[in-house]
Design a protein around this motif. Structure first.
Motif, PDB file in Angstrom:
ATOM      1  N   ASP A 145       3.966   4.842  -1.724  1.00 42.08           N
ATOM      2  CA  ASP A 145       4.493   4.010  -2.809  1.00 42.08           C
ATOM      3  C   ASP A 145       5.418   2.887  -2.327  1.00 42.08           C
ATOM      4  N   ASP A 146       5.625   2.781  -1.025  1.00 48.72           N
ATOM      5  CA  ASP A 146       6.493   1.738  -0.474  1.00 48.72           C
ATOM      6  C   ASP A 146       5.689   0.450  -0.271  1.00 48.72           C
ATOM      7  N   VAL A 147       6.208  -0.664  -0.777  1.00 48.04           N
ATOM      8  CA  VAL A 147       5.519  -1.958  -0.690  1.00 48.04           C
ATOM      9  C   VAL A 147       6.233  -2.833   0.332  1.00 48.04           C
ATOM     10  N   TYR A 148       5.451  -3.432   1.235  1.00 44.84           N
ATOM     11  CA  TYR A 148       5.981  -4.343   2.245  1.00 44.84           C
ATOM     12  C   TYR A 148       5.324  -5.700   2.056  1.00 44.84           C
ATOM     13  N   GLY A 149       6.143  -6.709   1.771  1.00 44.70           N
ATOM     14  CA  GLY A 149       5.632  -8.048   1.519  1.00 44.70           C
ATOM     15  C   GLY A 149       6.126  -9.059   2.530  1.00 44.70           C
ATOM     16  N   ARG A 150       5.379 -10.165   2.580  1.00 42.99           N
ATOM     17  CA  ARG A 150       5.660 -11.258   3.513  1.00 42.99           C
ATOM     18  C   ARG A 150       5.784 -10.728   4.944  1.00 42.99           C
ATOM     19  N   VAL A 151       4.869  -9.848   5.291  1.00 43.11           N
ATOM     20  CA  VAL A 151       4.883  -9.169   6.589  1.00 43.11           C
ATOM     21  C   VAL A 151       4.160 -10.012   7.629  1.00 43.11           C
ATOM     22  N   THR A 152       4.657  -9.958   8.852  1.00 49.02           N
ATOM     23  CA  THR A 152       3.960 -10.569   9.986  1.00 49.02           C
ATOM     24  C   THR A 152       3.459  -9.448  10.883  1.00 49.02           C
ATOM     25  N   PRO A 153       2.449  -9.715  11.693  1.00 48.75           N
ATOM     26  CA  PRO A 153       1.959  -8.682  12.599  1.00 48.75           C
ATOM     27  C   PRO A 153       3.056  -8.109  13.512  1.00 48.75           C
ATOM     28  N   ASP A 154       4.028  -8.929  13.880  1.00 47.93           N
ATOM     29  CA  ASP A 154       5.107  -8.464  14.754  1.00 47.93           C
ATOM     30  C   ASP A 154       6.010  -7.430  14.084  1.00 47.93           C
ATOM     31  N   GLU A 155       6.017  -7.358  12.767  1.00 49.44           N
ATOM     32  CA  GLU A 155       6.867  -6.414  12.035  1.00 49.44           C
ATOM     33  C   GLU A 155       6.194  -5.060  11.787  1.00 49.44           C
ATOM     34  N   VAL A 156       4.898  -5.005  11.974  1.00 50.68           N
ATOM     35  CA  VAL A 156       4.131  -3.810  11.608  1.00 50.68           C
ATOM     36  C   VAL A 156       4.597  -2.568  12.368  1.00 50.68           C
ATOM     37  N   ALA A 157       4.791  -2.661  13.667  1.00 56.48           N
ATOM     38  CA  ALA A 157       5.174  -1.481  14.461  1.00 56.48           C
ATOM     39  C   ALA A 157       6.487  -0.880  13.963  1.00 56.48           C
ATOM     40  N   ASP A 158       7.469  -1.719  13.668  1.00 57.88           N
ATOM     41  CA  ASP A 158       8.757  -1.216  13.180  1.00 57.88           C
ATOM     42  C   ASP A 158       8.625  -0.555  11.819  1.00 57.88           C
ATOM     43  N   ILE A 159       7.784  -1.105  10.971  1.00 61.29           N
ATOM     44  CA  ILE A 159       7.581  -0.520   9.645  1.00 61.29           C
ATOM     45  C   ILE A 159       6.924   0.859   9.776  1.00 61.29           C
TER      46      ILE A 159
END
Length: 164
Positions: A145-159
């Motif tokens: 249920d967690d939404v992640y917006g305006r994401v870049t590929p560089d942020e994916v690992a941390d998320i």
């Protein structure tokens, strides 16, 4: 769209099999109960691997092809297990234009699974979806249920690391 069949080994327990056989026993004389039995089987196992479809077909006295046809046609049935965390990447127009395919590719690279698959540890399942209605936040992906917006590929690992 073809459903992806799991490449993970079947790990059903004797208890699950006993539950399914009890459901089949109640319904075996009424072929119109096939979908009900399949829904109960999915509730028991979490998905409908070929081993479970075979038990249903044999128990209900219907061809395996019919059980597979129903399970692959209806969206409510899954042919592969679902992970504890369902990662869903929006590939709708707004998200796609803003780079959601690169987000999906990065998620697949990090988790070692493709859309429609589950990681070997059953922790994550990945899916691509169309619009989730958050176009103003494009590109968007969700983890349960967690939404992640305006994401870049560089942020994916941390998320994704938040869920380990």
């Amino acid at each position: 769209m073809l459903k992806k069949i799991s490449n993970l080994p079947f790990t059903g327990t004797p208890e699950q099999e006993a539950q399914l056989k009890a459901v089949i026993e109640e319904c075996k004389d009424d072929k119109s109960m096939l979908m009900h039995v399949m829904q109960e089987a999915q509730n028991i196992y979490g998905y409908l691997p070929i081993e479970v479809q075979t038990m249903i077909a044999e128990g209900m006295g219907v061809p395996l092809q019919k059980v597979y046809g129903v399970s692959s046609f209806y969206a409510l049935f899954s042919l592969s297990p679902k992970g504890k965390y369902n990662v869903s990447v929006c590939l709708g127009t707004a998200c796609y234009v803003k780079g959601s395919q690169a987000i999906l590719d990065k998620i697949c690279e990090i988790l070692g699974a493709q859309p429609g698959e589950c990681t070997a540890d059953l922790k994550f399942s990945i899916e691509a979806c169309r619009c989730i209605g958050a176009c103003g936040l494009a590109p968007v992906f969700t983890v349960n249920d967690d939404v992640y917006g305006r994401v870049t590929p560089d942020e994916v690992a941390d998320i994704l690391a938040k869920y380990n």
